[in-house]
Design an enzyme around this catalytic site. Structure first.
Site, PDB file in Angstrom:
ATOM      1  N   LYS A   1      36.760  38.888  46.577  1.00 24.56           N
ATOM      2  CA  LYS A   1      36.133  37.565  46.540  1.00 24.56           C
ATOM      3  C   LYS A   1      36.276  36.946  45.161  1.00 24.56           C
ATOM      4  O   LYS A   1      36.441  37.663  44.173  1.00 24.56           O
ATOM      5  CB  LYS A   1      34.672  37.628  46.969  1.00 24.56           C
ATOM      6  CG  LYS A   1      33.711  38.236  45.959  1.00 24.56           C
ATOM      7  CD  LYS A   1      32.293  38.136  46.479  1.00 24.56           C
ATOM      8  CE  LYS A   1      31.316  38.939  45.645  1.00 24.56           C
ATOM      9  NZ  LYS A   1      30.784  38.202  44.489  1.00 24.56           N
TER      10      LYS A   1
ATOM     11  N   HIS B   1      41.065  51.258  40.312  1.00 25.09           N
ATOM     12  CA  HIS B   1      42.222  50.564  39.746  1.00 25.09           C
ATOM     13  C   HIS B   1      42.663  51.194  38.429  1.00 25.09           C
ATOM     14  O   HIS B   1      43.844  51.366  38.180  1.00 25.09           O
ATOM     15  CB  HIS B   1      41.931  49.066  39.583  1.00 25.09           C
ATOM     16  CG  HIS B   1      42.094  48.319  40.867  1.00 25.09           C
ATOM     17  ND1 HIS B   1      41.170  48.392  41.890  1.00 25.09           N
ATOM     18  CD2 HIS B   1      43.093  47.518  41.336  1.00 25.09           C
ATOM     19  CE1 HIS B   1      41.588  47.663  42.909  1.00 25.09           C
ATOM     20  NE2 HIS B   1      42.747  47.121  42.600  1.00 25.09           N
TER      21      HIS B   1
END
Lengths: 293, 194
Positions: free
Chosen positions: B103, B36
């Site tokens: 998650k 990222h």
């Protein structure tokens, strides 16, 4: 016992911990399914978890891809070499990583580079204690990063939670820790709690508590009652599997106590994810390893 | 359980709401912390076709290299998503992603980004590394393997019936916010007694 013999047993110990969930944890997860609403995300998550446990065992592959920090508690007889046992555990971690029982999980904190072989500074993390027995016993836990990140240490009194320096204060902060964790520790989880100690010994004791089987009842009646109450109340929070909402937020709560300084009152909580991976082995000189559940 | 084919268009995504159980099939890419940061700080042209219209999976897999040089996913559950919160909305916008799999849910910035760009937050079951690895049929390509290592590399994978739950949608819905609020109320109730 030679180092190589120890290494072989420890690789097998790691394989068992990484690929086979302890039977008491599986049973607790199975019981939870029926408590969830039919067709809910909570029920679906628990069913996926149980499928996964079965598949991991069948494929002899890690239950979770985050194979965690290997934490070992080694009990050894007088005269045994802790340096040899430490070296054997490190070697076993590297072999288990090669065999894909473990993920290469050690990262240099300064350069960000993965060591590539699973071992590193402080990994595996090993605790030694000498005992009167003539055997070497190793209790191994694979502690995942997601649940380690939601572990927390409170300093009592805590005015936000109205928590004083007594067991009622402990109850209040433990419940708060579950709310703070939400599903992020991969609920349903098991809590290891240490009351007292210092900042280091508190975390150590909280992890030690996670070695107790789920059905193990605290020998102290007051603590046993608190463990049961926290399990019940923790589940009333409604966070549910993965934080999807539901009846099953916790599978167990285990509390240990250490003495403290007059000035300090720490309550330390280690959160263990549903993939509560622990295994044990007992090795007697010249004998076959005995696997402990 | 509804099936969702990848790549997918914006209109389809906007019709899906929190609470849906989905099975994904098609091409997706993995990416976590290092990925990222890299995607934002060094926009890479060659990777664009692998992100547009599909989803990024927050996953650090265990991967085996086969004798013929190809790769197989051995274990592939989700990692905690919130660490990507500073980057996620921008990565979605800049690369045309239609969703994120991870998650634990994400924060307001990402939720706003899902609304703005038309994307979903898809929750995979944490720890279900084998069930999820089984749904990975093929490893098509990998980026930054040498630099980032196996868990942090960007793996382009083809999946079949990959199970996820929609917990954040493009209409401001977040199951995580709901559950958190409710649990805070329950905590208040439990702390009112001693």
């Amino acid at each position: 016992m030679t180092k190589e013999q120890y290494v072989d047993s420890f690789v097998e110990l790691i394989r068992r911990a990484s690929t086979e969930l302890p039977p008491d944890v599986v049973a607790a997860l199975e019981q939870s399914v029926g408590k969830e609403e039919k067709g809910s995300l909570a029920e679906s998550a628990l069913n996926t978890i149980l499928d996964n446990v079965e598949l991991a065992k069948e494929r002899v592959a890690p239950i979770c891809q985050d194979t965690g920090t290997p934490v070992a508690w080694v009990s050894y007889p007088q005269g045994a070499s802790t340096r040899l046992l430490q070296a054997a555990l490190e070697e076993a971690v590297r072999k288990a990583t090669e065999l894909n029982y473990l993920r290469p999980n050690a990262v240099d904190s300064v350069t960000g580079k993965n060591t590539g072989d699973g071992s590193g500074r402080g990994i595996p993390h090993v605790h030694f204690r000498e005992w009167d027995d003539q055997a070497v016993e190793v209790r191994l836990m694979l502690k995942g990063g997601g649940c380690e990140n939601v572990g927390i240490q409170y300093k009592l009194p805590d005015s936000r939670l109205g928590a004083g320096r007594d067991l009622e204060g402990v109850r209040r902060v433990v419940l708060d820790s579950v709310v703070q964790a939400q599903g992020k520790g991969c609920a349903p989880g098991v809590l290891g709690v240490a009351v007292g100690g210092d900042r280091v010994s508190g975390f150590e004791e909280s992890k030690c508590q996670l070695l107790r089987p789920l059905a193990d009842r605290n020998t102290d009646a007051e603590l046993a009652e608190l463990e049961e109450r926290l399990l019940r109340e923790g589940n009333e929070l409604g966070i549910g599997p993965m934080g999807f909402g539901g009846e099953t937020t916790l599978l167990g709560v285990k509390i240990g106590v250490l003495d403290r300084l007059p000035a300090s009152y720490f309550v330390t909580i280690s959160y263990m994810c549903w993939a509560d991976r622990r295994a044990g082995v007992r090795i007697e000189n010249g004998g076959d390893p005995q696997w402990l559940s | 359980m509804a099936e969702l084919k990848l790549p997918v268009d914006e209109k389809t995504i906007r019709e899906i709401r929190v609470g849906a159980n989905l099975e994904l099939s098609g091409r997706m890419i993995t990416g976590r912390d290092a990925a990222h940061k890299w995607l934002i700080e060094e926009c890479r042209e060659e990777i664009l076709p692998y992100l547009e219209g599909t989803v990024i999976y927050h996953c650090g897999p265990v991967v085996r290299q086969n004798p013929d040089g190809s790769y197989t996913f051995v274990a592939a559950g989700p990692t905690t998503s919130i660490r990507e919160e500073p980057y996620q909305a921008d990565v979605i916008g800049q690369y045309g992603l239609r969703g994120v799999i991870g998650k634990g849910g994400m924060g307001q910035k990402t939720l706003d980004g899902l609304g703005k760009h038309g994307a979903l937050y898809l929750h995979a079951v944490g720890g279900a590394a084998q069930v999820l690895a089984r749904a990975v049929k093929r490893v098509e390509n990998v980026f930054m393997l040498e630099e980032f290592g196996v868990p942090e590399a960007l793996w382009v994978i083809e999946v079949e019936k990959f199970p996820v739950m929609v917990t954040m949608d493009s209409h401001g819905g977040s199951l995580h916010d709901e559950v958190e609020k409710k649990s805070e109320q329950e905590l208040e109730r439990l702390l009112a007694v001693s």
